[in-house]
Motif scaffolding. Structure first.
Motif, PDB file in Angstrom:
ATOM      1  N   ALA A   1       0.832  -1.199   0.000  1.00  0.00           N
ATOM      2  CA  ALA A   1       0.000   0.000   0.000  1.00  0.00           C
ATOM      3  C   ALA A   1       0.868   1.251   0.000  1.00  0.00           C
ATOM      4  CB  ALA A   1      -0.908   0.020   1.223  1.00  0.00           C
TER       5      ALA A   1
ATOM      6  N   VAL B   1       0.357   5.227   1.150  1.00  0.00           N
ATOM      7  CA  VAL B   1      -0.567   6.004   1.967  1.00  0.00           C
ATOM      8  C   VAL B   1      -0.163   7.473   1.957  1.00  0.00           C
ATOM      9  CG1 VAL B   1      -1.110   4.046   3.459  1.00  0.00           C
ATOM     10  CG2 VAL B   1       0.727   5.583   4.096  1.00  0.00           C
TER      11      VAL B   1
ATOM     12  N   ALA C   1      -6.137   0.999   4.723  1.00  0.00           N
ATOM     13  CA  ALA C   1      -5.560   0.090   3.729  1.00  0.00           C
ATOM     14  C   ALA C   1      -5.355  -1.296   4.315  1.00  0.00           C
ATOM     15  CB  ALA C   1      -4.235   0.650   3.211  1.00  0.00           C
TER      16      ALA C   1
ATOM     17  N   HIS D   1      -7.134  -4.690   3.067  1.00  0.00           N
ATOM     18  CA  HIS D   1      -6.313  -5.851   2.716  1.00  0.00           C
ATOM     19  C   HIS D   1      -6.881  -7.120   3.336  1.00  0.00           C
ATOM     20  CE1 HIS D   1      -2.731  -8.336   2.122  1.00  0.00           C
ATOM     21  NE2 HIS D   1      -2.806  -8.637   3.408  1.00  0.00           N
TER      22      HIS D   1
END
Length: 66
Positions: free
Chosen positions: A24, A26, A41, A45
């Motif tokens: 990810a 961010v 995130a 996931h």
């Protein structure tokens, strides 16, 4: 369980980073917003991976139910 992420503060006060653990990138207007984005995130996931509701330990000392 810990999921490491690299998050740094930019010169304009915003923050951005990444995690190789759950793939990810961010960002946020502040460090707090970037941590919230990383948390979201991580939840996404696990929702995609497991597809069921379960407890996940959060770095803020709370339990998240996903």
């Amino acid at each position: 369980m810990f999921f490491p992420a690299y998050i740094h503060s930019d010169s304009d006060g915003s923050a951005s980073g990444f995690s190789l653990t759950f793939h990810a990138v961010v960002s946020g207007d502040s460090m707090y917003d970037a941590f919230k984005d990383a948390r979201d995130a991580l939840i996404a996931h696990f929702e995609a991976y497991f597809g069921l509701r379960q407890h996940v330990a959060c770095c803020l000392g709370k339990k998240l139910i996903i």
